[in-house]
Design an enzyme around this catalytic site. Structure first.
Site, PDB file in Angstrom:
ATOM      1  N   LEU A 250     -12.526 -20.757 -14.570  1.00  0.00           N
ATOM      2  CA  LEU A 250     -11.086 -20.755 -14.838  1.00  0.00           C
ATOM      3  C   LEU A 250     -10.614 -19.304 -14.843  1.00  0.00           C
ATOM      4  O   LEU A 250     -11.230 -18.437 -15.460  1.00  0.00           O
ATOM      5  CB  LEU A 250     -10.785 -21.411 -16.188  1.00  0.00           C
ATOM      6  CG  LEU A 250      -9.319 -21.428 -16.634  1.00  0.00           C
ATOM      7  CD1 LEU A 250      -8.469 -22.246 -15.655  1.00  0.00           C
ATOM      8  CD2 LEU A 250      -9.195 -21.999 -18.045  1.00  0.00           C
TER       9      LEU A 250
ATOM     10  N   ILE B 292     -15.193 -17.339 -16.943  1.00  0.00           N
ATOM     11  CA  ILE B 292     -13.843 -16.808 -16.851  1.00  0.00           C
ATOM     12  C   ILE B 292     -13.757 -15.929 -15.605  1.00  0.00           C
ATOM     13  O   ILE B 292     -14.537 -14.986 -15.441  1.00  0.00           O
ATOM     14  CB  ILE B 292     -13.476 -15.980 -18.097  1.00  0.00           C
ATOM     15  CG1 ILE B 292     -13.592 -16.844 -19.367  1.00  0.00           C
ATOM     16  CG2 ILE B 292     -12.069 -15.408 -17.951  1.00  0.00           C
ATOM     17  CD1 ILE B 292     -12.635 -18.007 -19.437  1.00  0.00           C
ATOM     18  N   LYS B 293     -12.799 -16.234 -14.734  1.00  0.00           N
ATOM     19  CA  LYS B 293     -12.626 -15.451 -13.511  1.00  0.00           C
ATOM     20  C   LYS B 293     -11.776 -14.216 -13.799  1.00  0.00           C
ATOM     21  O   LYS B 293     -10.657 -14.326 -14.293  1.00  0.00           O
ATOM     22  CB  LYS B 293     -11.968 -16.293 -12.413  1.00  0.00           C
ATOM     23  CG  LYS B 293     -12.869 -17.357 -11.837  1.00  0.00           C
ATOM     24  CD  LYS B 293     -12.166 -18.170 -10.755  1.00  0.00           C
ATOM     25  CE  LYS B 293     -12.065 -17.434  -9.458  1.00  0.00           C
ATOM     26  NZ  LYS B 293     -11.518 -18.304  -8.368  1.00  0.00           N
ATOM     27  N   ILE B 294     -12.332 -13.060 -13.472  1.00  0.00           N
ATOM     28  CA  ILE B 294     -11.645 -11.783 -13.647  1.00  0.00           C
ATOM     29  C   ILE B 294     -11.734 -11.020 -12.327  1.00  0.00           C
ATOM     30  O   ILE B 294     -12.817 -10.892 -11.761  1.00  0.00           O
ATOM     31  CB  ILE B 294     -12.292 -10.947 -14.768  1.00  0.00           C
ATOM     32  CG1 ILE B 294     -12.211 -11.690 -16.109  1.00  0.00           C
ATOM     33  CG2 ILE B 294     -11.626  -9.578 -14.881  1.00  0.00           C
ATOM     34  CD1 ILE B 294     -12.925 -10.979 -17.252  1.00  0.00           C
TER      35      ILE B 294
ATOM     36  N   SER C 223     -12.174 -22.834  -9.401  1.00  0.00           N
ATOM     37  CA  SER C 223     -10.769 -23.230  -9.290  1.00  0.00           C
ATOM     38  C   SER C 223      -9.941 -21.960  -9.146  1.00  0.00           C
ATOM     39  O   SER C 223     -10.405 -20.857  -9.393  1.00  0.00           O
ATOM     40  CB  SER C 223     -10.323 -24.008 -10.532  1.00  0.00           C
ATOM     41  OG  SER C 223     -10.313 -23.163 -11.674  1.00  0.00           O
TER      42      SER C 223
END
Length: 374
Positions: A108, A139-141, A43
């Protein structure tokens, strides 16, 4: 089996780049998993902006939150996003369990406006991980200079990470090494490295769009060089990254972690919707299939590939000499791939920030509509 299902036999996991409430409530997501081989989901702010601002899927939540005076627009967005991520993660949980923690993830993103702040990114990653509370969350970084140390620290906490906004092979090398270093930290303090996973999201079509625009702007360019380079740089760059990944995730350093059950960080092909009308609509899927990779597709691309895509095993390793020739041709044309990838990172951060601002603005607008109606 349709082409999507055939990807699993080729060692690649198809993920969907889309998320909205009805995807889960309608049973569509479960159908994609059960009958089409879907293995994960990503997403981003643009996806949530469309879901919240352009549909009525969240009217009940918006009405409920309207009465909470302390719930600002950011809180409303996160309430919606976290609930959707949790629901999607629950649907993918059997995939995650079957793969022994190797697949079935939902991503996310940390707030885009902190992309250049290492400490803020680390803090936000931990906060979102705790809030969602699902083992198959990623977790998107962003893989920026500030994001890379945050990636290492987040992995060291035992948190799964989807590294986003990768365009350059050098940036990929940095985040792959950050992942390994994070696992080493986790192992040193007695953590279970076998339960941590990561993907490195390498963007494709944006590179060709930028490179082709520069090629088209040239005057009196050698037609042979143009033919070798145009529409071919993204795939060639990705093939080079894949070969580099094979080198990084081998040898004594990695084998020590692998013996503890560590998973290699998988390359994930992103931005796989075809933007050029001169290229097939499955171009960024057909030509980049490889063992231990992921392809996250927008709905239209996934539908097209499921209908008429070609699942060619190890296409990412085919004609490596041709890939290098394409990259060399771009250089001979006087165009710097390093400059292109640098510009794309800056532009990508800007676009994510704009999408996030539009998302929060959309939440504010929808809440205003309900406030007037009340």
């Amino acid at each position: 089996m349709n082409p999507l299902q055939q990807l699993e036999a080729c060692g690649q996991s198809p993920w969907l780049d889309d998320l909205h409430r009805t995807l889960m409530s309608s049973g569509e997501l479960k159908n994609l998993i059960d009958n089409h081989g879907l293995k994960g989901l990503t997403s981003n702010p643009s996806i949530f902006e469309k879901a919240i601002g352009l549909t009525h899927d969240y009217d009940d939540v918006l009405k409920e939150m309207l009465g909470k005076g302390d719930a600002d627009d950011m809180t409303v967005y996160e309430t919606i996003a976290i609930a959707d991520i949790q629901a999607a993660a629950d649907v993918f949980r059997p995939v995650y369990e079957k793969a022994d923690g190797g697949d079935g993830f939902v991503s996310l993103e940390v707030a885009p406006n902190i992309a250049n702040d290492t400490e803020a990114t680390k803090k936000d990653a931990k906060r979102l991980w705790k809030a969602v509370d699902r083992p198959n969350l990623m977790i998107k970084i962003p893989g920026t200079d500030a994001g890379t140390p945050a990636i290492q620290a987040t992995i060291a906490e035992g948190i799964n990470v989807n590294v986003t906004l990768l365009f350059a092979v050098k940036a990929y090398e940095d985040v792959a090494n950050a992942y390994i270093a994070g696992l080493e930290e986790l192992a040193a303090k007695g953590g279970d490295v076998s339960r941590v996973a990561s993907v490195a999201s390498f963007f494709l079509s944006r590179i060709d769009s930028a490179a082709d625009a520069k090629i088209d702007a040239l005057e009196d360019a050698d037609p042979a060089l143009v033919e070798k380079a145009k529409g071919k740089i993204a795939i060639a760059n990705a093939k080079r990254a894949y070969q580099r990944g094979k080198e990084i995730f081998s040898g004594p350093r990695w084998e020590k972690l692998a013996a503890k059950g560590a998973h290699p960080q998988r390359l994930l092909w992103a931005s796989t919707g075809t933007k050029s009308k001169s290229l097939p609509d499955t171009y960024y899927v057909d030509n980049i299939i490889g063992l231990g990779t992921v392809n996250t597709m927008p709905p239209a691309t996934m539908k097209a590939f499921g209908d008429h895509g070609t699942a060619i095993k190890d296409s990412v390793e085919s004609d490596l000499a041709g890939a290098e020739a394409s990259l060399a041709a771009l250089e001979k044309l006087g165009i710097s791939l390093d400059e292109i990838t640098h510009e794309l990172v800056l532009d990508g951060i800007k676009k994510f920030e704009e999408a996030f601002d539009n998302l929060i603005g959309g939440v504010k607008k929808r809440r205003g509509e309900f406030s007037k109606a009340a």
